[in-house]
Design an enzyme around this catalytic site. Structure first.
Site, PDB file in Angstrom:
ATOM      1  CD  GLU A  33      -2.978  -1.176   2.246  1.00  0.00           C
ATOM      2  OE1 GLU A  33      -2.731  -0.629   3.332  1.00  0.00           O
ATOM      3  OE2 GLU A  33      -4.081  -1.702   1.973  1.00  0.00           O
ATOM      4  CG  ASP A  48      -7.583  -5.388   4.774  1.00  0.00           C
ATOM      5  OD1 ASP A  48      -7.180  -5.518   5.936  1.00  0.00           O
ATOM      6  OD2 ASP A  48      -7.588  -4.307   4.165  1.00  0.00           O
ATOM      7  CD  GLU A  56      -9.820  -0.973   8.263  1.00  0.00           C
ATOM      8  OE1 GLU A  56      -8.900  -1.545   8.868  1.00  0.00           O
ATOM      9  OE2 GLU A  56      -9.683  -0.474   7.134  1.00  0.00           O
TER      10      GLU A  56
HETATM   11  C1  BDP Z   1      -6.196  -1.995   6.041  1.00  0.00           C
HETATM   12  C2  BDP Z   1      -6.424  -0.681   6.700  1.00  0.00           C
HETATM   13  C3  BDP Z   1      -5.233   0.229   6.633  1.00  0.00           C
HETATM   14  C4  BDP Z   1      -3.991  -0.508   7.081  1.00  0.00           C
HETATM   15  C5  BDP Z   1      -3.859  -1.808   6.352  1.00  0.00           C
HETATM   16  C6  BDP Z   1      -2.722  -2.637   6.900  1.00  0.00           C
HETATM   17  O1  BDP Z   1      -7.503  -0.051   6.055  1.00  0.00           O
HETATM   18  O2  BDP Z   1      -5.475   1.331   7.475  1.00  0.00           O
HETATM   19  O3  BDP Z   1      -2.885   0.270   6.886  1.00  0.00           O
HETATM   20  O4  BDP Z   1      -5.011  -2.574   6.501  1.00  0.00           O
HETATM   21  O5  BDP Z   1      -3.010  -3.594   7.596  1.00  0.00           O
HETATM   22  O6  BDP Z   1      -7.251  -2.826   6.378  1.00  0.00           O
HETATM   23  O7  BDP Z   1      -1.563  -2.356   6.632  1.00  0.00           O
END
Ligand code: BDP
Length: 862
Positions: free
Chosen positions: A377, A460, A488
């Protein structure tokens, strides 16, 4: 030795609980709540939830109170102050006006917890004494306490390891005592909390004999101070007020709160520390994985050292998340590297990180190491220089190994170039490194002080996922499981969603892992892989992404405290069951009254499955709107394919779901053969994972006998019906729960029900554009009403109201309600005054995950 005694206790309690629960649920669902509450809740009406589960209210039952008082007359913690823990910060101090206080040793923490706990529970102070008084609670180790040495045979302590404890009622030399012992001060503290928990849950003390050893060594929280924080003190729930940012730990608060930054210690840090220790959590990474390099600057390290000082007596050690490219950050000038120098094999890169780690260790001698999110990401990583995750993780690991630290390297990667199916990407990147033969002919490249930190599922943190295929597949690498406690994707701070059942499902799911000869391993559940017993790993770790914030109740939603509690209990012993943990938590947090316990446990136990039903039933994943991951947006199409709900739902006129079978993406092949075959076949895949693996035709017949479209709609409806029941169940507790928390939960449930309805309506409405079918009307709570001798039916159970035209002269009176399922209960709540007019019929029944309720509103017209 395992934690057998404690398990046995909870099993026994559970059994009796289960027998009673059906009836009790029926009681609260169907309105027959005890007519008069015998006494109000024990907690003050304005209690705000700030003690988490560490409530020590006086025992209400007079008989039990008398027995406790008779048995618990003194507290003996010999040499409590002798082994002081390290303190870096000379002037460590609490903020002015604090309620909590700093202690200097772990045994002082145990002693003070007993003073507070017994004093509260028994409603009178219990003195701390020396010598060997009768009726004493004695805490210590063979090293700290001659009494422990005398009372507990060394052979009984040997199997407890460093963290395990025992608690025993003994009678010796005319003295009755309760001994809480372990091999370390920390183990004695863990035992102290376990003992207090029993009193809080009002368990008998006779024949007390507990012992427990954790199954997993490193039981850590990852705290994301800036992201996915649903527990800020701002009423909007996410951020903070008065210059604080909503995080639990203040590093950079401004304005009115500027004087409260670390190194100043706030009450809530110590409440959190005590709560973490009470369930055995022993480490915390204090910042988000999308890491701000601030946390490794000298100024921040001084603040972290103060925090570590305050948490240390409770056995909580610190780690930080780092950015792989931190060496290029100008904040470290002149000690910076160029981008080209981020080569994980270079001395420059490694020395830079060794220097940072040394600084940390100088201030925090027990500093754990670094958590790393790399090449994920948008975060930088070794791949930016042409290296892989093994090179990067090992480079960092080599830098900190001489200091005894570890690297927690996350496997949450999904580089689109690797494969079209996001779910396949992590294993394709990490698997080969694990299997690589090394020059010394051993297998697996990851260094010994690297843990790969892997989310429970391949996507996720969704409310239901199959287990991540990496579990069991990475035989030659240390692996930590990462669970998300902060909600979340599970309702954030609005929805009541108890995550215990989700984690239990994951930890107890069978990987069908085999040995090198293809023979099924004996111990092969995900929990066995994580605790190291499946494949003989000596070290083990579990990580929970925590939901702390600076809200009064620390977690935003009162019920979110349960998720923190459940994570800790499962981290200690993943074989415990979610229901038993829920029951403990309710007793500690709300009440010991059976009616309350049964009702709240029932509310919690169905809540996650209900959320799956109204959000993402039958395995359709990730339908969240991208802006906040709270509400639905199944139509959303983003620049990045694999962030888009449409990528996951693949809705078309043929059906719904992602084909990952061998004729689709082939993801199923990443599982061990038994699972691979089961998931590959639409006839054998578990229905609750259906759309994770298959594109399901709208008219496919499912196990219920209904076609897929109908079943899908019913799942959405049923989930919402459960939330309607939650509201009624909670209302039934009004006189049994303290007023402030009652009102706060009541308000959350109202929003929860409305938002669950939005999920249902948005998703069903969108799917309908593809299925082209009508909303089915013969579902579990469907009814016909008889008006003027005529049976009228076909109502949409998802609609807020139904318009019923009546012929001229027909009186608007419902004379009978006929349910399609004879086991449901119908009740006319109100009749119409005339036409036009409104009548309401309440229908209550049972779904496969819990009670459901629907109030049908009929608008009569001519
Ligand atoms: C996602 C979240 C994000 C995190 C990412 C992670 O939306 O905020 O940075 O996972 O685990 O679910 O790195």
């Amino acid at each position: 030795m395992s934690s057998s005694d404690e398990n046995e206790q909870s099993r026994l309690r559970r059994r009796s609980f289960l027998i009673g629960s059906g009836a009790a649920v029926a009681t609260s669902v169907f309105g027959a709540v005890p007519a008069r509450a015998t006494s109000p809740g024990a907690f003050p009406a304005d209690y705000d939830g700030s003690d988490l589960w560490l409530r020590y209210e006086q025992v209400a039952d007079p008989g039990l109170l008398a027995r406790y008082r008779a048995a618990l007359g003194a507290i003996v913690v010999e040499n409590a102050g002798r082994t002081k823990v390290h303190r870096h910060t000379a002037n460590l101090s609490m903020a002015p006006g604090s309620r909590e206080h700093l202690v200097e040793s772990t045994l002082e923490a145990a002693r003070d917890e007993l003073v507070r706990g017994l004093g509260g529970l028994l409603g009178r102070p219990v003195p701390v004494q020396g010598g060997f008084p009768d009726r004493a609670v004695i805490v210590g180790t063979p090293d700290s306490s001659p009494l422990v040495r005398m009372l507990v045979p060394a052979r009984d302590l040997a199997p407890l390891g460093d963290d395990g404890y025992l608690v025993r009622a003994l009678s010796r030399g005319g003295h009755r005592s309760i001994v809480i012992a372990g091999n370390t001060d920390l183990a004695a503290l863990y035992g102290t909390f376990a003992f207090l928990r029993r009193l809080q849950a009002q368990q008998p003390l006779t024949d007390l004999k507990l012992s427990s050893v954790p199954r997993i060594n490193h039981r850590y929280l990852n705290y994301w101070e800036t992201e996915r924080l649903y527990a800020g003190n701002n009423p909007a729930g996410t951020g903070g007020l008065d210059g604080e940012n909503g995080a639990i730990f203040d590093f950079t608060a401004t304005g009115a709160s500027a004087a409260l930054n670390l190194p100043v210690i706030l009450d809530r840090y110590l409440v959190a520390a005590r709560a973490m220790a009470s369930v055995g959590i022993n480490g915390i990474t204090i910042n988000n994985v999308n890491a701000n390099s601030f946390y490794v600057t000298p100024a921040a390290i001084e603040q972290e050292a103060a925090l570590a000082d305050a948490l240390r007596p409770y056995g909580i050690k610190l780690a930080v998340s780092i950015n792989y490219a931190a060496p290029t950050d100008a904040r470290f000038a002149p000690d910076t590297l160029t981008r080209e120098e981020l080569d994980p094999y270079s001395a420059k890169f490694r020395d830079w990180w060794t220097r940072r780690a040394r600084q940390l260790q100088a201030a925090i001698p027990d500093f754990l190491g670094f958590t790393v999110k790399a090449n994920s990401e948008g975060q930088p990583g070794p791949q930016d220089l042409g290296y892989d995750h093994g090179d990067g993780a090992n480079g960092m690991a080599a830098a900190v190994a001489p200091l005894g630290m570890r690297i927690f390297w996350r496997t949450f990667v999904y580089n689109a170039e690797v494969d079209a199916d996001r779910l396949k990407r992590a294993y394709l990147e990490f698997g080969p490194i694990d299997e690589e033969r090394q020059p010394d002919s051993t297998i697996g490249r990851f260094a010994k002080n690297v843990f790969l930190q892997t989310k429970n599922g391949p996507l996720d943190y969704q409310a239901r996922e199959p287990a991540n295929p990496l579990f069991g597949r990475m035989e030659h690498t240390n692996q930590a499981i990462e669970l998300q406690i902060t909600q979340e994707y599970t309702g954030q701070n609005t929805m009541l969603c108890y995550l215990g059942p989700l984690w239990e499902e994951v930890l107890k799911s069978d990987t069908y892992a085999t040995d090198a000869h293809g023979k099924l391993l004996d111990k092969r559940l995900v929990g066995h892989v994580v605790d190291g017993t499946a494949q003989g790993h000596p070290d083990s770790a579990i990580v929970g992404v925590a939901n702390f914030g600076n809200a009064d109740n620390l977690t935003g939603h009162h019920f979110a405290q349960a998720n923190l509690y459940a994570f800790g209990r499962l981290a200690w012993d993943w074989t415990l069951d979610a229901r038993g943990i829920a029951e403990d938590w309710v007793r500690l947090t709300w009440s010991n009254r059976d009616f309350v316990v049964r009702t709240i446990v029932a509310m919690m136990m169905g809540s996650r499955e209900a959320l799956v039903s109204y959000q993402t039933p039958l395995g359709v994943a990730h339908q969240f709107r991208s802006s906040d991951h709270y509400g639905p947006n199944p139509a959303e199409r983003l620049a990045r394919d694999d962030w888009s709900p449409v990528y996951y739902n693949k809705a078309d006129t043929a059906g719904l779901g992602y084909d990952r079978s061998p004729t689709g993406s082939g993801f199923t092949a990443q599982y061990f053969p038994v699972l691979a075959a089961r998931y590959a076949d639409i006839d054998t895949v578990p229905e609750n994972l259906l759309m994770w693996f298959h594109h399901v035709p709208w008219d496919r017949r499912l196990r219920s006998g209904r076609i897929f479209w109908d079943e899908l709609v019913y799942r959405y409806q049923t989930g919402v019906h459960y939330v309607s029941w939650l509201r009624r169940a909670w209302d039934s507790l009004e006189r049994h729960v303290d007023a402030r928390r009652f009102a706060e939960v009541k308000a959350k449930l109202a929003a929860h029900e409305a938002d669950a309805g939005t999920w249902r309506d948005t998703c069903v409405g969108y799917w309908q554009q593809f299925s082209g079918r009508a909303i089915p009307t013969d579902g579990p709570l469907s009814i016909k009403i008889v008006v003027g001798g005529r049976a009228i039916g076909g109502f949409d159970a998802g609609a807020a109201s139904s318009t019923v035209p009546l012929a001229a002269g027909t009186p608007a009176r419902i004379t009978k309600v006929i349910p399609s399922d004879p086991s449901v209960r119908c009740e006319v709540l109100s009749q119409a005054d005339g036409v036009p007019g409104r009548a309401v019929v309440r229908v209550t029944g049972m779904s496969f995950f819990g009670p459901i309720l629907k109030d049908y509103v009929f608008e009569f017209t001519r």
